[in-house]
Design a protein around this motif. Structure first.
Motif, PDB file in Angstrom:
ATOM      1  N   GLU A 211      10.460  66.890   0.723  1.00  6.74           N
ATOM      2  CA  GLU A 211      10.522  67.041  -0.662  1.00  6.74           C
ATOM      3  C   GLU A 211       8.931  67.113  -1.214  1.00  6.74           C
ATOM      4  O   GLU A 211       8.811  67.743  -2.406  1.00  6.74           O
ATOM      5  N   ARG A 212       8.176  66.522  -0.524  1.00  7.29           N
ATOM      6  CA  ARG A 212       6.747  66.702  -0.620  1.00  7.29           C
ATOM      7  C   ARG A 212       6.223  68.060  -1.067  1.00  7.29           C
ATOM      8  O   ARG A 212       5.023  68.273  -1.619  1.00  7.29           O
ATOM      9  N   LEU A 213       6.881  69.000  -0.122  1.00  4.87           N
ATOM     10  CA  LEU A 213       6.354  70.397  -0.225  1.00  4.87           C
ATOM     11  C   LEU A 213       6.534  70.859  -1.319  1.00  4.87           C
ATOM     12  O   LEU A 213       5.947  72.072  -1.838  1.00  4.87           O
ATOM     13  N   LEU A 214       7.259  70.374  -2.636  1.00  2.00           N
ATOM     14  CA  LEU A 214       7.445  70.807  -3.766  1.00  2.00           C
ATOM     15  C   LEU A 214       6.535  70.299  -4.624  1.00  2.00           C
ATOM     16  O   LEU A 214       6.474  70.690  -6.166  1.00  2.00           O
ATOM     17  N   HIS A 228      20.654  70.032  -8.034  1.00  2.00           N
ATOM     18  CA  HIS A 228      19.956  69.408  -9.601  1.00  2.00           C
ATOM     19  C   HIS A 228      20.013  67.875  -9.126  1.00  2.00           C
ATOM     20  O   HIS A 228      19.009  66.976  -9.487  1.00  2.00           O
ATOM     21  N   LEU A 229      20.907  67.304  -8.324  1.00  2.00           N
ATOM     22  CA  LEU A 229      21.179  65.770  -8.207  1.00  2.00           C
ATOM     23  C   LEU A 229      19.976  65.500  -7.390  1.00  2.00           C
ATOM     24  O   LEU A 229      19.291  64.624  -7.363  1.00  2.00           O
ATOM     25  N   TYR A 230      19.712  66.241  -6.168  1.00  2.00           N
ATOM     26  CA  TYR A 230      18.762  66.137  -5.175  1.00  2.00           C
ATOM     27  C   TYR A 230      17.206  66.178  -5.677  1.00  2.00           C
ATOM     28  O   TYR A 230      16.501  65.013  -5.534  1.00  2.00           O
ATOM     29  N   ALA A 231      16.937  66.995  -6.709  1.00  2.00           N
ATOM     30  CA  ALA A 231      15.888  67.092  -7.211  1.00  2.00           C
ATOM     31  C   ALA A 231      15.521  65.838  -8.409  1.00  2.00           C
ATOM     32  O   ALA A 231      14.567  65.279  -8.302  1.00  2.00           O
ATOM     33  N   GLU A 232      16.640  65.396  -8.833  1.00  2.00           N
ATOM     34  CA  GLU A 232      16.311  64.357  -9.732  1.00  2.00           C
ATOM     35  C   GLU A 232      16.156  63.130  -9.030  1.00  2.00           C
ATOM     36  O   GLU A 232      15.407  62.208  -9.549  1.00  2.00           O
ATOM     37  N   ALA A 233      16.648  63.062  -7.878  1.00  2.00           N
ATOM     38  CA  ALA A 233      16.597  61.724  -7.189  1.00  2.00           C
ATOM     39  C   ALA A 233      15.332  61.798  -6.072  1.00  2.00           C
ATOM     40  O   ALA A 233      14.869  60.612  -5.754  1.00  2.00           O
ATOM     41  N   ASN A 234      14.830  62.902  -5.757  1.00  2.00           N
ATOM     42  CA  ASN A 234      13.765  62.982  -4.525  1.00  2.00           C
ATOM     43  C   ASN A 234      12.810  63.897  -5.001  1.00  2.00           C
ATOM     44  O   ASN A 234      11.756  63.818  -3.877  1.00  2.00           O
ATOM     45  N   VAL A 235      12.752  64.374  -5.845  1.00  2.00           N
ATOM     46  CA  VAL A 235      11.262  65.217  -6.301  1.00  2.00           C
ATOM     47  C   VAL A 235      10.469  64.561  -7.542  1.00  2.00           C
ATOM     48  O   VAL A 235      10.661  65.347  -8.511  1.00  2.00           O
ATOM     49  N   PRO A 236      10.056  63.637  -7.454  1.00  2.00           N
ATOM     50  CA  PRO A 236       9.506  63.205  -8.771  1.00  2.00           C
ATOM     51  C   PRO A 236       8.072  63.846  -9.141  1.00  2.00           C
ATOM     52  O   PRO A 236       7.521  63.715 -10.063  1.00  2.00           O
ATOM     53  N   ASN A 237       7.356  64.522  -8.210  1.00  2.00           N
ATOM     54  CA  ASN A 237       6.150  65.290  -8.581  1.00  2.00           C
ATOM     55  C   ASN A 237       6.195  66.627  -8.811  1.00  2.00           C
ATOM     56  O   ASN A 237       5.208  67.480  -8.568  1.00  2.00           O
ATOM     57  N   ARG A 239       7.824  69.838 -11.616  1.00  2.00           N
ATOM     58  CA  ARG A 239       8.511  69.928 -12.684  1.00  2.00           C
ATOM     59  C   ARG A 239       9.826  70.737 -12.669  1.00  2.00           C
ATOM     60  O   ARG A 239       9.799  71.831 -11.958  1.00  2.00           O
ATOM     61  N   ILE A 240      10.572  70.020 -13.191  1.00  2.00           N
ATOM     62  CA  ILE A 240      12.086  70.309 -12.945  1.00  2.00           C
ATOM     63  C   ILE A 240      12.490  71.099 -14.104  1.00  2.00           C
ATOM     64  O   ILE A 240      12.650  70.696 -15.212  1.00  2.00           O
ATOM     65  N   LEU A 241      13.094  72.539 -13.943  1.00  2.00           N
ATOM     66  CA  LEU A 241      13.782  73.085 -15.074  1.00  2.00           C
ATOM     67  C   LEU A 241      15.285  73.223 -14.688  1.00  2.00           C
ATOM     68  O   LEU A 241      15.738  73.713 -13.580  1.00  2.00           O
ATOM     69  N   VAL A 242      16.029  72.790 -15.541  1.00  2.00           N
ATOM     70  CA  VAL A 242      17.488  72.666 -15.474  1.00  2.00           C
ATOM     71  C   VAL A 242      17.980  73.913 -16.188  1.00  2.00           C
ATOM     72  O   VAL A 242      17.884  74.121 -17.462  1.00  2.00           O
ATOM     73  N   CYS A 243      18.641  74.833 -15.385  1.00  2.00           N
ATOM     74  CA  CYS A 243      19.206  76.175 -15.792  1.00  2.00           C
ATOM     75  C   CYS A 243      20.707  76.282 -16.006  1.00  2.00           C
ATOM     76  O   CYS A 243      21.193  75.369 -15.168  1.00  2.00           O
ATOM     77  N   ASP A 244      21.376  76.572 -16.947  1.00  2.00           N
ATOM     78  CA  ASP A 244      22.897  76.776 -17.163  1.00  2.00           C
ATOM     79  C   ASP A 244      23.355  77.374 -15.940  1.00  2.00           C
ATOM     80  O   ASP A 244      24.724  77.194 -15.870  1.00  2.00           O
ATOM     81  N   SER A 245      22.598  78.314 -15.427  1.00  2.00           N
ATOM     82  CA  SER A 245      23.467  79.148 -14.366  1.00  2.00           C
ATOM     83  C   SER A 245      22.142  79.584 -13.438  1.00  2.00           C
ATOM     84  O   SER A 245      21.014  79.807 -14.015  1.00  2.00           O
ATOM     85  N   GLU A 369      13.410  71.956 -19.520  1.00  2.00           N
ATOM     86  CA  GLU A 369      12.806  71.092 -18.642  1.00  2.00           C
ATOM     87  C   GLU A 369      13.525  69.670 -18.717  1.00  2.00           C
ATOM     88  O   GLU A 369      14.120  69.500 -19.809  1.00  2.00           O
ATOM     89  N   SER A 370      13.514  69.132 -17.603  1.00  2.00           N
ATOM     90  CA  SER A 370      14.500  68.033 -17.293  1.00  2.00           C
ATOM     91  C   SER A 370      13.799  66.798 -18.039  1.00  2.00           C
ATOM     92  O   SER A 370      12.639  66.613 -18.188  1.00  2.00           O
TER      93      SER A 370
END
Length: 373
Positions: A211-214, A228-237, A239-245, A369-370
């Motif tokens: 996950e540090r690759l991101l 989405h669940l993975y990014a929220e839990a494991n990718v703190p560093n 910027r997460i964009l949550v898309c409807d599709s 943005e999340s």
């Protein structure tokens, strides 16, 4: 009075009745029967006596109703109504769920998951001895769990990874997997981003830190999916964009909207299929060995309510038989490997659905943005 307040009162009544019945039981007739039942099941006798003493009072009925709920057989319910309520995402998860198509016979949806739904419906028809039709509900992916929890669906499918750790996934049951190797992968379109990931892969061989690759990148995910669940839990560093599709993520990039998306992470089979067919300007990220870069491993399964034990065993048997006969492998091959035009398959073998209750089909949504990042 709340049920929680009534329970202690009921317990005291039962204890009092237990003492009095023990003192007054004598031989003969009904009394002997009561003595026999008292020795084996004293609580049930006390409940029966209490019921006769408290008829017309809502106290005991409410408490007993709370303690001993009536169980139902979901398979019998499906057979009685001759219909199984099935949920499916309105957003495309190619090749598991394709965009809906309007044919001469009406609206149709097709894909690997729809063929699985048809197989389950056919097996229900055989089990029930009467035709059982799938009533398909196309809704937003994020709403599928809500509708199932409310009892509006018997089950749903849409390339759902079983066992994703999240409080939002509690209270649900998953069938035997019908598709393996469905973990989370990533795609990118800009060469500098691809080169950055390749450089990080060469300098950091530790797979536990994948996950540090991101770090420092803008990563798009589809709302409420395993990615989405993975990014929220494991990718703190990142910027997460949550898309409807997923189409919303592609539209965001095509429009040059800010912030620019560096990567899209999602279901690996879906991303791989899209870059081979409809999104050739994007590239599936790979390791140095040439194998796909994946962040998790996952199996896709049918999702049911946790208490749908009968239905769960039934669907497990259907998937087992499909696998034993080779049909499941054939389904995977014809949807993932064969060349085809999905609108044609939709017109010949697609499933109908209720158009009035589906979201606007061409409204792919947007990215935001999340809030937790």
């Amino acid at each position: 009075m709340a049920v929680s307040d009534r329970i202690p009162i009921l317990i005291r009544i039962l204890q009092l009745l237990q003492r009095r019945v023990s003192e007054t039981l004598t031989a003969g007739g009904l009394t002997a029967v009561l003595r026999c039942r008292w020795q084996t099941k004293p609580q049930m006798v006390a409940l029966a006596l209490a019921t006769s003493l408290l008829q017309g009072c809502g106290l005991l009925f409410d408490a007993v109703h709370q303690i001993y709920p009536v169980t139902t057989n979901e398979l019998d319910r499906i057979c009685r109504r001759q219909q199984v309520q099935v949920g499916m995402a309105v957003e495309p998860f190619r090749p598991f769920v394709f965009p809906a198509v309007w044919t001469d016979e009406g609206a149709r949806v097709t894909g690997l998951d729809t063929e699985l739904v048809r197989a389950i419906s056919d097996a229900l028809t055989t089990h029930c001895g009467t035709p059982v039709a799938p009533a398909l509900h196309l809704v937003r992916f994020r709403d599928l769990f809500l509708l199932l929890n409310e009892g509006q669906l018997d089950f749903f499918v849409s390339a759902v990874a079983a066992g994703s750790p999240s409080p939002t996934r509690s209270g649900f049951a998953y069938s035997t997997p019908y598709f393996s190797q469905g973990g989370i992968g990533a795609i990118a379109t800009r060469p500098e981003v691809i080169d950055l990931i390749q450089t990080r892969l060469r300098t950091n061989k530790d797979v536990t830190a994948r996950e540090r690759l991101l770090d420092g990148l803008t990563v798009a995910v589809q709302d409420s999916t395993s990615a989405h669940l993975y990014a929220e839990a494991n990718v703190p560093n990142a910027r997460i964009l949550v898309c409807d599709s997923l189409p919303a993520a592609f539209e965001h990039t095509a429009a040059g909207a800010a912030p620019p998306i560096d990567l899209i992470i999602g279901a690996h089979p879906v991303l791989e299929f899209m870059v081979k067919t409809t999104r050739r300007d994007w590239r599936l990220l790979e390791r140095e060995t040439g194998k796909p870069l994946q962040f998790t491993q996952a199996d896709y399964a049918v999702v049911m309510a946790e208490e749908s034990y009968k239905l769960g065993w039934f669907i497990n048997r259907v998937i087992f038989q499909l696998n034993e006969t080779g049909r499941l492998q054939h389904m995977r091959h014809r949807w993932l490997d064969e060349p085809y035009a999905y609108p044609r398959r939709a017109s010949t073998e697609g499933l109908p659905f209720d158009v009035q209750n589906m979201p606007a089909h061409y409204a792919q949504g947007a990215c935001r943005e999340s809030s937790s990042h």
